[in-house]
Design an enzyme around this catalytic site. Structure first.
Site, PDB file in Angstrom:
ATOM      1  N   ARG A  35       0.797  -1.225   0.000  1.00  0.00           N
ATOM      2  CA  ARG A  35       0.000   0.000   0.000  1.00  0.00           C
ATOM      3  C   ARG A  35       0.829   1.274   0.000  1.00  0.00           C
ATOM      4  O   ARG A  35       0.661   2.133  -0.862  1.00  0.00           O
ATOM      5  CB  ARG A  35      -0.949   0.017   1.197  1.00  0.00           C
ATOM      6  CG  ARG A  35      -1.949   1.160   1.134  1.00  0.00           C
ATOM      7  CD  ARG A  35      -2.802   1.246   2.380  1.00  0.00           C
ATOM      8  NE  ARG A  35      -3.501   0.014   2.668  1.00  0.00           N
ATOM      9  CZ  ARG A  35      -4.270  -0.158   3.737  1.00  0.00           C
ATOM     10  NH1 ARG A  35      -4.412   0.822   4.614  1.00  0.00           N
ATOM     11  NH2 ARG A  35      -4.872  -1.299   3.956  1.00  0.00           N
ATOM     12  N   HIS A  81      -7.546  -4.582  -7.748  1.00  0.00           N
ATOM     13  CA  HIS A  81      -7.373  -3.817  -6.502  1.00  0.00           C
ATOM     14  C   HIS A  81      -8.675  -3.808  -5.699  1.00  0.00           C
ATOM     15  O   HIS A  81      -9.519  -2.934  -5.883  1.00  0.00           O
ATOM     16  CB  HIS A  81      -6.977  -2.377  -6.880  1.00  0.00           C
ATOM     17  CG  HIS A  81      -6.305  -1.626  -5.774  1.00  0.00           C
ATOM     18  ND1 HIS A  81      -5.038  -1.915  -5.323  1.00  0.00           N
ATOM     19  CD2 HIS A  81      -6.712  -0.562  -5.037  1.00  0.00           C
ATOM     20  CE1 HIS A  81      -4.698  -1.081  -4.364  1.00  0.00           C
ATOM     21  NE2 HIS A  81      -5.691  -0.248  -4.170  1.00  0.00           N
ATOM     22  N   TYR A 125     -17.841  11.953 -14.835  1.00  0.00           N
ATOM     23  CA  TYR A 125     -17.729  13.099 -15.749  1.00  0.00           C
ATOM     24  C   TYR A 125     -16.355  13.212 -16.406  1.00  0.00           C
ATOM     25  O   TYR A 125     -16.227  13.785 -17.474  1.00  0.00           O
ATOM     26  CB  TYR A 125     -18.001  14.410 -14.990  1.00  0.00           C
ATOM     27  CG  TYR A 125     -19.358  14.482 -14.339  1.00  0.00           C
ATOM     28  CD1 TYR A 125     -20.513  14.396 -15.096  1.00  0.00           C
ATOM     29  CD2 TYR A 125     -19.476  14.628 -12.964  1.00  0.00           C
ATOM     30  CE1 TYR A 125     -21.764  14.446 -14.494  1.00  0.00           C
ATOM     31  CE2 TYR A 125     -20.723  14.685 -12.351  1.00  0.00           C
ATOM     32  CZ  TYR A 125     -21.869  14.594 -13.124  1.00  0.00           C
ATOM     33  OH  TYR A 125     -23.100  14.657 -12.541  1.00  0.00           O
TER      34      TYR A 125
END
Length: 740
Positions: A35, A81, A125
């Site tokens: 991570r 993931h 978007y």
């Protein structure tokens, strides 16, 4: 239903401490390795690597169209993931922000946030695709350049590391907090990183100092200025840890009628512009930046913060020094080059070790890609050899295929073909049987054989391999180390000189009068008051000292206990009230009094003396103390007090005792010391010192009676050596035993 395992239902007793520590260790290792820490080879954390690989699979290269970020995030979560979509999208956005990443790996279309700290638009978007830099990171990924491992659900494969033809770790930097460790690597200029790597290939024994001739220091996407000593930078890159000071870039713009403003065009890395403006405005409101008049944000595409001074007489460097000290216009970047090495072990590495690890990775990638290409060439040459055999006996091949029951076995037996060659011949199209095709096959065979020979020579000769890696790095340097993207943005400067702005910049300079009462109450009033000013005190109290000064002055308070205390004039409470008890400002005991209050001149020398007549000459620069408890100047014996501090301008000292004896002796007989008990000025049988004065013998000794000043020129009978008893003073000497 299958049979139960033998140990099903068994309960094992474990100590809570060991169970917790074992599980927490597993969590810590997972956080560190999967991570938070980047890999030294490609400079990526798993989420970034998975994002780039998923976009590669979606064929989102720089020449293709954009795809919705939601599609990319969905693929990353679904295949690689298993984490939240917001975390993955935030990682994607950061890789696309040109003010966050020095060399963006993702090209965004839509609102991807800004330097003010505004968030990007929702992923439904925005659209994205990979940049050319990301392509370089992926170069060779389909040529067995790196290892792959199964994904979390075992259905797909993902790369353990990317081939990394671009020096991403140093070029883009990294930051992250794991369990028990963190990383913070600043971005650098890719051209400089490549130049340093090329030097390391040429001279593997090169030192960090040698490499810093090429890689000058961090190169932040937001520009700014690095103000640090070369020694500090060298130590940071040598050890992998350090702290580097960065500042905003600014210039002075002149206006009409002598007015001017300061314009800030670049701010330190990772500082949000809106927060910075808010911070400065708040300090301005709280009157903690009195040299600053106003701040305006006139930024459009480029940053433009306009700082107006309080008035045109303000010094621009002083104003900026105050702002650098009080705001995020100057910030520190903590350097901590903690990475996962090629063995997936967390290590803090210096610059040379980081470059060495990247070069070794490039070497491994080259060897693996070369072997992969050799295998592909070998397979193709085998097939081409089969084709050449066929073209010599086409009619027989056609007969075998048309009339034999087992054409494959017959072909193998007749022409001594391999299984692969026979299969390839059987799969040939009829159009490939023309004469022209034979020439093309022979040419391809010749070309591949030459390539094969070259690649085999490359594998045998290490110097050739490093020359090829050098050529690849030089290509990256040429492509990304020049032009608008490659030009250095952060200016590297010497460590900035410390500008003393404590009083000047934090306090507005104005005339004030400090008033101290006999009982130790201190206050200040605006303006310079005269001695006859109407001042009110508490009942039974009266004036001790009236000190006209400036609000920026540092006042020396001399205690009868032999200590000096420093008070900032700006800290003295204002107003017409009683003020504040002096003992709340400085640590002065109840039994100790105040000798005097004045603004010392560092260039002036002073004569200091105790009540018993011991003293010495003191430099004015010593009359300052940063501690509330003050600083000892005069070492006193029991029943002694600090009685005197007068300017030492002249060549002789006049001393008068309480016994009304006057002595004059040369000033040079007194030692100059920073502190101590001093030497005896005058000898007394009874009593002690009444007053002393330093004067020039040629000008005569003066004293004041009422409003008249009297000067005595004939001083021969009072001249003597230090520590003599002296004689009664001339007639007309004040009965107060003071020179006035």
């Amino acid at each position: 239903m299958g049979a139960m395992p033998d140990d099903f239902g068994q309960v094992e007793d474990l100590a809570l401490g060991s169970a917790l520590s074992e599980r927490y260790l597993a969590y810590a290792l997972s956080t560190i390795m999967s991570r938070s820490l980047p890999d030294v080879r490609d400079g990526l954390k798993p989420v970034h690597r998975r994002l780039i690989y998923a976009m590669h699979q979606l064929k989102l290269d720089p020449r293709s169209g954009f795809k919705k970020c939601a599609r990319v995030v969905g693929d990353v979560i679904g295949k690689f993931h298993p984490h939240g979509d917001s975390a993955v999208y935030e990682a994607l956005v950061r890789l696309a922000q040109d003010f966050a990443a020095r060399y963006p790996l993702i090209e965004g279309q839509g609102n991807f946030g800004n330097i003010d700290g505004d968030n990007a638009a929702a992923m439904r978007y925005t659209e994205s695709r990979l940049t050319e830099i990301a392509e370089y990171l992926l170069r060779g990924i389909d040529e067995n350049a790196v290892d792959f491992r199964p994904t979390y659900d075992g259905e797909e494969q993902e790369p353990v590391v990317l081939p990394g033809a671009f020096p991403n770790l140093l070029a883009n930097g990294a930051s992250g907090i794991a369990v028990g460790m963190a990383t913070s690597i600043p971005p650098h200029n890719a051209g400089e990183v490549c130049a340093a790597a090329l030097h390391l290939i040429e001279k593997p024994e090169a030192s960090t100092a040698d490499l810093l001739n090429y890689l000058k220091g961090p190169d932040f996407p937001t520009g700014g200025e690095l103000v640090e000593d070369e020694a500090v930078i060298l130590n940071a890159y040598e050890t992998g840890r350090g702290s580097l000071r960065t500042r905003a870039k600014w210039h002075k713009e002149d206006g009409k009628h002598g007015t001017w403003v300061i314009v800030v065009t670049e701010i330190p890395y990772q500082v949000q512009k809106s927060r910075l403006v808010e911070q400065i405005a708040l300090l301005l409101t709280d009157k903690k930046l009195p040299l600053l008049g106003d701040i305006r944000d006139e930024s459009a595409e480029n940053i433009r913060l306009v700082l107006e001074p309080k008035n045109r007489t303000v010094d621009a460097d002083m104003l900026m020094a105050a702002l650098f000290r009080a705001t995020q216009l100057e910030s520190r970047f903590s350097l901590n080059m903690n990475v996962l090495d090629s063995g997936r072990t967390p290590r803090v590495m210096g610059l040379k070790a980081l470059l060495r690890a990247w070069l070794d990775h490039r070497h491994e990638v080259l060897v693996r890609r070369t072997n992969h290409r050799l295998e592909a060439i070998g397979r193709r040459l085998e097939i081409l050899d089969g084709y050449i055999k066929v073209f010599l006996n086409l009619d027989e091949v056609i007969r075998i295929i048309r009339f034999e029951d087992k054409p494959k076995e017959q072909l193998i037996a007749t022409f001594e073909l391999t299984e692969v060659q026979a299969e390839a011949i059987l799969n040939m199209r009829l159009r490939a049987l023309r004469k022209l095709e034979e020439m093309e096959i022979r040419n391809e065979h010749k070309k591949l054989a030459a390539e094969q020979k070259g690649l085999q020579a490359l594998l045998k000769d290490e110097s050739k391999r490093w020359a090829k890696i050098g050529a690849e790095i030089a290509e990256v340097k040429e492509k990304f180390g020049s032009g608008a993207l490659g030009a250095r943005r952060t200016k590297i400067s010497e460590a900035a000189p410390v500008v003393e702005i404590v009083a000047e910049a934090l306090v507005e300079r104005e005339p004030i009068t400090v008033i101290l009462s006999e009982k130790g109450w201190i206050r200040a009033q605006k303006g310079h008051l005269s001695d006859g000013a109407d001042l009110k005190f508490k009942e039974g109290d009266r004036l001790h000292t009236l000190l006209p000064c400036q609000s920026t002055d540092k006042i020396a308070l001399l205690g009868t206990n032999g200590r000096v205390y420093s008070i900032k004039a700006a800290d003295v409470p204002r107003g017409r009230g009683d003020g504040q008890a002096i003992r709340l400002i400085v640590e002065l005991a109840n039994e100790d009094g105040v000798l005097t209050l004045f603004v010392p001149d560092p260039a002036q020398k002073y004569l200091v003396a105790s009540s018993s007549g011991r003293g010495f000459v003191l430099a004015g620069s010593e009359l300052v103390s940063e501690r509330r408890a003050g600083k000892i100047i005069l070492t006193l014996k029991p029943d002694e007090e600090w009685a005197l501090c007068v300017p030492a301008n002249g060549d002789h000292v006049a001393v008068v005792g309480q016994n009304r004896k006057l002595l004059v002796f040369p000033l040079e007989q007194l030692p100059e010391m920073p502190r101590g008990a001093g030497v005896q000025l005058q000898k007394y049988k009874d009593g002690g010192l009444s007053d002393a004065k330093v004067f020039t013998l040629a000008d005569g000794l003066s004293w004041t009676i009422g409003e008249r000043v009297r000067i005595e020129q004939k001083l021969t009978e009072w001249l003597g050596a230090r520590a003599a008893a002296g004689r009664l003073p001339p007639s007309g000497f004040p009965k107060s035993n003071k020179f006035g």
